[in-house]
Design a protein around this motif. Sequence first.
Motif, short mmCIF file in Angstrom:
data_model
loop_
_atom_site.label_atom_id
_atom_site.label_comp_id
_atom_site.label_asym_id
_atom_site.label_seq_id
_atom_site.Cartn_x
_atom_site.Cartn_y
_atom_site.Cartn_z
N ARG B 489 0.82 -1.23 -0.02
CA ARG B 489 0.04 -0.03 -0.05
C ARG B 489 0.70 1.31 -0.09
O ARG B 489 0.61 2.37 -0.44
CB ARG B 489 -1.01 0.09 1.27
CG ARG B 489 -0.10 0.04 2.63
CD ARG B 489 -1.15 -0.06 3.76
NE ARG B 489 -0.62 -0.22 4.90
CZ ARG B 489 -1.25 -0.12 5.95
NH1 ARG B 489 -2.47 0.15 6.33
NH2 ARG B 489 -0.34 -0.46 7.07
N ILE B 494 -4.12 -0.40 -4.06
CA ILE B 494 -5.07 -0.80 -3.23
C ILE B 494 -4.89 -2.26 -3.12
O ILE B 494 -5.29 -2.91 -4.22
CB ILE B 494 -6.26 -0.17 -3.74
CG1 ILE B 494 -6.34 1.30 -3.43
CG2 ILE B 494 -7.55 -0.95 -2.63
CD1 ILE B 494 -7.54 1.89 -4.35
N THR B 525 -7.95 6.97 0.20
CA THR B 525 -6.97 7.06 -0.70
C THR B 525 -7.28 8.34 -1.50
O THR B 525 -6.31 8.55 -2.53
CB THR B 525 -7.18 5.85 -1.65
OG1 THR B 525 -8.48 5.92 -2.48
CG2 THR B 525 -7.08 4.55 -0.97
#
Lengths: 302, 539
Positions: B489, B494, B525
Motif C-alpha cells: 500500500r 489498493i 485513498t
Amino acid sequence: MAQSYVLSHLRALEAESIHILRETAAQFCNPVLLYSIGKDSSVLVHLARKAFYPGKLPFPLLHIDTTYEYPEMIEFRDRFTKEIGAELRVYTNLEAINAGANPYDLGTAKCCHLLRTRALVEGLREGNYDAAIGGGRRDEEKSRAKERVFSFRDKAGRWEPRNQRPELWNFYNGAVNPGESIRVFPLSNWTENDIWRYIELENIAVVPLYFAKPREVIVRGQTLIPLQSNVKILDGEQPEIINCRMRTLGCTPCSGAIRSEAGTSRSIIEELVSFRRSERENRVIDHDQEGSMELKKREGYF
Amino acid sequence: MSAATQPKTVTLAHFTASGAELPLLRMSTAGSVDDGKSSLIGRLLFDTKTVLEDHLDDVKKSKVNRATRGIDLSLLTDGLRAEREQGITIDVAYRYFSTAHRKFIVADTPGHEQYTRNMATGASTSDLAVILIDARKGFLAQSRRHAFISWLLGVRTLVFAINKMDLVGFSRQIFEQIREQSNTLLSLLDGVHVHFVPVSALDGDNVVIKSERMPWYDGPPLLDILETARPSIDVAALPLRFPVQTVIRPDPDFRGFAGQLASGHLRLGDEVTALPGGQKSRVARIVTFDGDLEEAFAPMSVTLVLEDERDIARGDMLVATSKVACQAQTVEATVVWMSEEPLVAGRSYLIQQGPRVVSARVSRILHRWDLERLETRVASSLSLNEIGVLEIEAAEPLLFDPYRENRATGGFIVVHRISNLTLGAGLIERESENISECGPLSPEERLCLRGHSGAWVDLSKVQECADALERALLNVHLHVVRTEQPELRRLGLIVLTFGLHEGTPDVVVDGNDLRGAIEAIRAKTTLDTLHAFGEGEGI
C-alpha cells in the motif's frame, strides 16, 4: 438517451451568447452595454440578465442619445431599465447639438457621424470603458460578416479590418493596454429571423413601433417616414395614413417604416419568411455610398 | 429574498431540440484564388433564397463585375472595399443560410493570402469543410494543404467540390483522375469521411439541384450532403468538462460557478473534481434564469452550486471524477503560427485556454511541418503560416484533453505579453514524455501519477465479494491488486488481502454493503497532496 442531448437552435445561440457575456464581465475592469433601445438591444439585455442570474447585471447600460429618436423609444427605455433594475447612463454629443448639428442642414451622413459615431467614441472615452457590448449581427451587412466577436479598437476607437486578432474556438482574447478597448458582439451568429423567434419564445418586451398599426406617414421614395415632431415635410408631400411598422429603429429622419399588417412577433416571423429585402434597407445612412458601413465602422460606429 | 429559497424548476425539454430539428451545421470553405469559392457560396445563398433583393440590387449597381454574363454572385460575399476592388477575399467571413431542414453557419476562408491562419480559424469551429478544386488544375499542393489543416483542426467530414466542370466538358475521366490524385493524402488522415462532387458554381450544376449535364455522377448534389451531414463527435457523450468563467455571489447564501459545459453532461448529485487541486464535491443545484435543472449537457451555459464550500475560481475546471482531465505543466502541442513576428524557442508567451491564462515558455521545437510535401523538418523558429510541434513549459498546470479526443479542451491560443496580439493557436497532443530527464520517482510523484494513495483492504471475512469489489474499483480507475503483501500500500496500490496479517488494515469489509466499502476505500485513498504538488516553480 443520447438522442435527447441536442440543444435547439435558439438555445444553442443563447448558450453561446451567455458564454460571451460572462467572458466580457470577467475579462474587463469597466465594461458597458451599449443600449440602443432596439429589438437586438432588448434581446441582448435579456441574455445578460440570464448570464448573471441570480446576480445583477455587472455592467451599466449606455444609451447614445441623438435627440432625434422617436419619443416612444425614450419612454420604453426609461420604463424598461427601471423595471429590470439596470443602471442607465445617457450620453449626447452636446457640443455638436449646441453648434447646430441636425440632419436637415448637414445631411444624414455628416449628422450621423457627429451624433452617433463621434458621440459613441466620446461617450466611451468619457466613461473610460474598456469594453463596449453591442447588438451587431454578422448577417446585417457585408462588412459586418468579417467582424470578430471580440473586436479590437485602437486608442482612437478605430477598427482595422485588415489586422484583426484571429479568433479560434470560443476562446476570446480581451487583453488590452490602457486607452485601447474591445467591442463585444454576443449576437454575432444570430440572424434577424432568430431574433424575432427568440423574442416570441421568451416573450421579450420591445418598442411598440416594431408592430404594425395605422400610422400617419410621408411617402418619400421607397420609404415611409412616420410623421413625428421633427420630420420636415418637403414641398409636394402629403401625410397619409398607412398600416406600417419599423424594421429597425433609429432617428426619425433616417429610419423609415415598411408597409405591413404584422401586429405581433408571430406574424412578423411569418412576414420575414416571405421577405426578400434586408432589414437595414430602410436605414438611409447605410446606402450613402458603396461600402459606407465599413467606412463608418473604421471610424468607430457600432 | 435569498435566491437559495424555493427555486423554480424547469425540464430539460425546455432546452432540447424538438423531434425533427437537426443540429446547426458549422462548416468552412476553402479554395485558392480563382477556384470559384465566392461564386459557389453566392450560388448556395442565391439558390436557397437567402440573398435579399436589396443586397442583389447593390451587387447589380456595383462598379465591379467580373462575370462575363449575368450578375457576379461572388460580389455578394466580398464585403470589404479592398476585396471588391481587388477581386479577392481577405479575411474570414461568416455567412448564414438555412433550408427547410437545417441552419448553416459558413466560415468562408480565403485561399491565398494568410491562408493557414485564416483556414485554421475557420476550421476550429467547423464540423465539415468544403474544399474547392479547379477541375482544369487538378489536385494541387494547396488542395492537400487545405485538407490537412482542416483535419488537423479536427474537421472530420471533407467535401471536395470539383468546380468548373463546364470548362472540362463535364468529363467523368477528369473527375475520376482528381479523386485518385487525392488517395495518398486521404490515407494519412485517419477518421475522415470524404465526399467528391462535380459542380459548376457559375451555372449551379450539382450545387442545389442535381445536374442533368453529368448523368454519370450518381451521388447527391452538394446541398444534400450538407443537409444530412452529422457532427462527427457528440460532445455531450464525452467526459464532463466545465471551465469556470466566473463566480456568482449575489448574497452570502449563494455561491454559484458560472460556465458553459465544454463537453459531457451532469446530473444533480454527480461527483465532480475541481482542477487544479483535485478537491471533490457533488452537484447540489444546476441553476438557470429559467429555473433549476436536474441535468445539463454540453454546450449549455449554466451555473452550478456544489454541496461543499470549495475554493474554486475563474480558470479552474470542474470535471467528472470518474474521468478527470489531464493536468500537466510540460506538454507537446502542434502550433499554427499566425504572426509576422516568428516564434522562437526559449521565448515566453501567455497561453489562454478559454478562461484560463497561464505564463509559458517554448522549451523546444520538435519539428515543423512542410505543408507542400506533408513531411516533417527540423526547425528553430516558426514563421507566419507555418505549423510545428513544440514542447511547452507552463508556470502553472495546463488542464486539458488531447485535442484529437476533445476539441473543446485540447486547444489554446498564444498571446503576446506586451502587444496582447493573438500570435498562434495550439493543439495539445499529450503530456511531454521527457522521461529520461526526470530523475528518480519520488513517493509523492508516484501517488500523484496514480491519482490516489494506497490502502490495505481486509477481505478475510467476506471473500465472495472480491470480484465485484475489484471490478468496481477498476471502473473508477483505482490501482487495485490481490496479494497477501499489505505493505505494498506504501506504493500507492489498493491491496486486497484474504488471509490474516499483522498490522491494522485501512478498511475491513465485513458485510455485503459493497457501496459502503467503496466509499470507505475512496475516503482513505483521496489525495490531499495533489494541490501542493501542482504548484511548480515560476518561469
